[in-house]
Scaffold this motif. Structure first.
Motif, PDB file in Angstrom:
ATOM      1  N   ARG A 370       0.834  -1.194   0.000  1.00  0.00           N
ATOM      2  CA  ARG A 370       0.000   0.000   0.000  1.00  0.00           C
ATOM      3  C   ARG A 370       0.872   1.249   0.000  1.00  0.00           C
ATOM      4  O   ARG A 370       1.999   1.257   0.522  1.00  0.00           O
ATOM      5  CB  ARG A 370      -0.928   0.026   1.204  1.00  0.00           C
ATOM      6  CG  ARG A 370      -0.241   0.037   2.556  1.00  0.00           C
ATOM      7  CD  ARG A 370      -1.222  -0.201   3.692  1.00  0.00           C
ATOM      8  NE  ARG A 370      -0.548  -0.364   4.971  1.00  0.00           N
ATOM      9  CZ  ARG A 370      -1.079  -0.995   6.015  1.00  0.00           C
ATOM     10  NH1 ARG A 370      -2.300  -1.511   5.938  1.00  0.00           N
ATOM     11  NH2 ARG A 370      -0.400  -1.087   7.152  1.00  0.00           N
ATOM     12  N   ARG A 371       0.340   2.291  -0.591  1.00  0.00           N
ATOM     13  CA  ARG A 371       0.939   3.602  -0.479  1.00  0.00           C
ATOM     14  C   ARG A 371       0.454   4.246   0.819  1.00  0.00           C
ATOM     15  O   ARG A 371      -0.644   3.948   1.289  1.00  0.00           O
ATOM     16  CB  ARG A 371       0.550   4.464  -1.667  1.00  0.00           C
ATOM     17  CG  ARG A 371       1.047   3.936  -3.002  1.00  0.00           C
ATOM     18  CD  ARG A 371       0.583   4.835  -4.117  1.00  0.00           C
ATOM     19  NE  ARG A 371       1.054   4.382  -5.408  1.00  0.00           N
ATOM     20  CZ  ARG A 371       0.811   5.033  -6.542  1.00  0.00           C
ATOM     21  NH1 ARG A 371       0.102   6.161  -6.530  1.00  0.00           N
ATOM     22  NH2 ARG A 371       1.265   4.568  -7.690  1.00  0.00           N
ATOM     23  N   ALA A 381       6.119  16.164   7.181  1.00  0.00           N
ATOM     24  CA  ALA A 381       5.350  15.317   6.277  1.00  0.00           C
ATOM     25  C   ALA A 381       6.234  14.248   5.651  1.00  0.00           C
ATOM     26  O   ALA A 381       7.414  14.471   5.349  1.00  0.00           O
ATOM     27  CB  ALA A 381       4.719  16.171   5.182  1.00  0.00           C
ATOM     28  N   VAL A 382       5.652  13.073   5.446  1.00  0.00           N
ATOM     29  CA  VAL A 382       6.363  11.960   4.841  1.00  0.00           C
ATOM     30  C   VAL A 382       5.367  11.135   4.042  1.00  0.00           C
ATOM     31  O   VAL A 382       4.193  11.029   4.402  1.00  0.00           O
ATOM     32  CB  VAL A 382       7.059  11.098   5.922  1.00  0.00           C
ATOM     33  CG1 VAL A 382       6.057  10.454   6.858  1.00  0.00           C
ATOM     34  CG2 VAL A 382       7.954  10.039   5.296  1.00  0.00           C
ATOM     35  N   GLU A 383       5.832  10.582   2.933  1.00  0.00           N
ATOM     36  CA  GLU A 383       4.997   9.654   2.177  1.00  0.00           C
ATOM     37  C   GLU A 383       5.881   8.624   1.498  1.00  0.00           C
ATOM     38  O   GLU A 383       7.079   8.828   1.305  1.00  0.00           O
ATOM     39  CB  GLU A 383       4.130  10.388   1.155  1.00  0.00           C
ATOM     40  CG  GLU A 383       4.876  11.130   0.065  1.00  0.00           C
ATOM     41  CD  GLU A 383       3.901  11.810  -0.880  1.00  0.00           C
ATOM     42  OE1 GLU A 383       3.054  11.094  -1.457  1.00  0.00           O
ATOM     43  OE2 GLU A 383       3.971  13.046  -1.023  1.00  0.00           O
ATOM     44  N   GLY A 384       5.275   7.493   1.153  1.00  0.00           N
ATOM     45  CA  GLY A 384       6.013   6.404   0.528  1.00  0.00           C
ATOM     46  C   GLY A 384       5.093   5.217   0.330  1.00  0.00           C
ATOM     47  O   GLY A 384       3.910   5.370   0.034  1.00  0.00           O
ATOM     48  N   TYR A 385       5.640   4.031   0.524  1.00  0.00           N
ATOM     49  CA  TYR A 385       4.839   2.828   0.325  1.00  0.00           C
ATOM     50  C   TYR A 385       5.332   1.722   1.253  1.00  0.00           C
ATOM     51  O   TYR A 385       6.496   1.706   1.668  1.00  0.00           O
ATOM     52  CB  TYR A 385       4.907   2.367  -1.130  1.00  0.00           C
ATOM     53  CG  TYR A 385       6.309   1.997  -1.591  1.00  0.00           C
ATOM     54  CD1 TYR A 385       6.753   0.677  -1.553  1.00  0.00           C
ATOM     55  CD2 TYR A 385       7.190   2.969  -2.041  1.00  0.00           C
ATOM     56  CE1 TYR A 385       8.030   0.338  -1.951  1.00  0.00           C
ATOM     57  CE2 TYR A 385       8.467   2.646  -2.448  1.00  0.00           C
ATOM     58  CZ  TYR A 385       8.887   1.329  -2.406  1.00  0.00           C
ATOM     59  OH  TYR A 385      10.163   1.006  -2.789  1.00  0.00           O
ATOM     60  N   TYR A 422       8.225   0.693   8.612  1.00  0.00           N
ATOM     61  CA  TYR A 422       7.969  -0.117   7.433  1.00  0.00           C
ATOM     62  C   TYR A 422       7.854   0.714   6.153  1.00  0.00           C
ATOM     63  O   TYR A 422       7.662   0.146   5.077  1.00  0.00           O
ATOM     64  CB  TYR A 422       6.675  -0.922   7.625  1.00  0.00           C
ATOM     65  CG  TYR A 422       6.878  -2.224   8.348  1.00  0.00           C
ATOM     66  CD1 TYR A 422       7.636  -3.236   7.775  1.00  0.00           C
ATOM     67  CD2 TYR A 422       6.315  -2.450   9.600  1.00  0.00           C
ATOM     68  CE1 TYR A 422       7.828  -4.433   8.429  1.00  0.00           C
ATOM     69  CE2 TYR A 422       6.495  -3.655  10.265  1.00  0.00           C
ATOM     70  CZ  TYR A 422       7.260  -4.643   9.664  1.00  0.00           C
ATOM     71  OH  TYR A 422       7.454  -5.844  10.317  1.00  0.00           O
ATOM     72  N   LEU A 423       7.995   2.023   6.234  1.00  0.00           N
ATOM     73  CA  LEU A 423       7.729   2.877   5.081  1.00  0.00           C
ATOM     74  C   LEU A 423       8.960   3.017   4.189  1.00  0.00           C
ATOM     75  O   LEU A 423       9.974   3.586   4.595  1.00  0.00           O
ATOM     76  CB  LEU A 423       7.267   4.263   5.531  1.00  0.00           C
ATOM     77  CG  LEU A 423       6.726   5.151   4.418  1.00  0.00           C
ATOM     78  CD1 LEU A 423       5.356   4.649   3.947  1.00  0.00           C
ATOM     79  CD2 LEU A 423       6.623   6.600   4.881  1.00  0.00           C
TER      80      LEU A 423
END
Length: 477
Positions: A370-371, A381-385, A422-423
């Motif tokens: 999942r993203r 802020a952070v984003e990934g999968y 886990y990201l």
């Protein structure tokens, strides 16, 4: 379809550049690779996984990555076996011999994926795998000429002059192919050229005399390729270490996965990123040690200990150094990793972790794909999968490293110096990266990647016969 005279000749990069080039001309472009082998994967918009190179090519084309863009992905787990991912989902683990027997059953699904994408596209940019001349594997081939024949595609060979022997690689590939497959060859591209192209003119005549093939372009070395996510771990170490004041050390595990996590660190002007090869100690003066993802956590824990890296990490932690684990690296930092169902190896196995985080991992449940987006404890802020097997919990998880979509992820030690989550892809988030490194460099990583893709497209447009490529694709010049 771009096919190589060998592995690592630059097919993926040329494909990405062509996706951006033709998309900028207003065409609807889709990348495609029938079969890929890589532990560098990406999570797709439809919740599957594909090779990282196809995700980059989708970005170059201006579209979301989809599972259909790489319908067969092989993720090596050992010297002889790999996890088999079909249309984004794991279907089996197989030895090389078992997979060879499985391949004929996969061609219909590969063609199904291709057909769905082609129905949306003006142009498909298809990448082969390895060498077009692997005739010993031709009977069940779905990656190169087997797919080109099934989908009725023209083929352009890509050859790497930098490794030497480029004339022999092109002529030899042509010579070993049967006549119907030779007829599919529409020309060749010389990649990674250094020097004066005029000096190569006699070679073009030799190749034409022996094969009848025309050169569709001589592409000079593109130095900025090192700033784009790489497909294969063979690329690790190329252009990675810099002269920055902050030293980040990453042990190169035997089954390292999702290593493009570190590309933003390599791009940071103030960071010196060291991918530490087996047999070498982790540097004593490292400011941060990052344990990367792995296709086999328990096996790579044993590998890490065999290198003595566990001792180096423990000493680093005792000196007050910081350690961050990502995915499998997070699992390794805990107390134990258990595999009761045999997800990665023999059922019932339990391995002692490094014991730097009070957490335990059990390999069980469905694979998480999942993203995700959120923030660290400081609000950056952070984003990934996420792409992992196993569930991790314990006292230190009460101090989550991240909050993603309103849920906790990861753990932090009581002193705040040992961290895990886990990201994947988290270093691409500029605010998070600046907070972790404790300075603001001004690097905007994602815009930088797009700028490099634009420069790559410009580079190919200058040096390739784009009109000839259009004609081979059935498009008007």
């Amino acid at each position: 379809m771009l096919q190589g005279t060998g592995s690592d000749v630059g097919k993926s990069l040329v494909a990405a550049g062509l996706c951006r080039l033709f998309a900028r001309r207003g065409l609807s472009v889709r990348p495609f690779k029938p079969q890929n082998m890589s532990n560098n994967a990406a999570v797709t918009a439809d919740g599957g996984e594909i090779g990282r190179a196809q995700a980059l090519q989708a970005r170059a084309a201006g579209v979301e990555p989809r599972s259909d863009m790489n319908p067969v992905l092989l993720k090596p787990q050992s010297e002889t076996g790999a996890q088999v991912v079909v249309q984004g989902r794991v279907i089996a683990s197989a030895t090389a011999r078992d997979y060879h027997a499985l391949k004929p059953t996969l061609l219909p699904r590969v063609l199904e994926s291709y057909g769905r994408l082609a129905a949306q596209a003006d142009l498909m940019v298809v990448e082969g795998a390895g060498s077009a001349a692997e005739v010993n594997l031709r009977a069940a081939d779905i990656a190169n000429m087997g797919f080109a024949e099934a989908a009725d595609l023209a083929v352009v060979l890509v050859a790497d002059i930098d490794r030497g022997g480029v004339i022999a690689s092109i002529v030899g590939t042509w010579a070993i192919l049967p006549a119907p497959e030779r007829a599919r060859l529409g020309g060749y591209i010389i990649n990674r050229f250094r020097g004066d192209p005029a000096l190569f003119t006699p070679a073009l005549d030799i190749i034409r005399d022996r094969t009848g093939l025309e050169c569709l372009g001589i592409v000079p070395w593109f130095a900025d390729a090192a700033r784009l996510p790489a497909e294969d771990s063979a690329s690790l170490g190329k252009g990675r270490a810099g002269g920055g004041a902050m030293k980040v050390a990453v042990p190169r595990l035997a089954r390292i996965a999702n290593f493009d996590d570190f590309d933003p660190l390599a791009a940071e002007p103030g960071v010196s990123l060291h991918m530490v090869e087996p047999g070498r100690p982790l540097p004593l003066d490292a400011d941060l040690i990052v344990l990367p993802g792995s296709k086999s956590t328990i096996a790579d824990l044993a590998f890490l200990r065999a290198q003595g890296w566990d001792i180096d990490i423990a000493a680093h932690a005792r000196r007050g150094g910081r350690v961050l684990g990502i995915c499998a690296g997070y699992q390794m930092l805990g107390r134990t990793v258990a595999d009761p169902l045999g997800v990665e190896g023999p059922a019932g196995g339990v391995a002692a972790g490094l014991g730097l985080l009070a957490v335990d991992t059990v390999m069980a449940g469905d694979k998480v794909l999942r993203r995700a987006a959120g923030a660290d404890a400081a609000g950056n802020a952070v984003e990934g999968y996420e792409m992992h097997m196993g569930r991790t919990d314990g006292p230190d998880a009460a101090r989550p490293f991240l909050t993603l979509e309103g849920r906790p992820d990861g753990a932090v030690s009581a002193d705040g110096r040992i961290m895990g989550c886990y990201l994947h892809g988290l270093f691409s988030s500029d605010a998070f990266r600046a907070g972790l490194l404790e300075w603001e460099s001004g690097l905007e990583y994602e815009p930088m990647v797009d700028a490099v893709l634009d420069r790559l497209a410009d580079h190919l447009e200058r040096h390739l016969d784009v009109g000839a490529l259009r004609r081979l694709s059935g498009l008007q010049p």
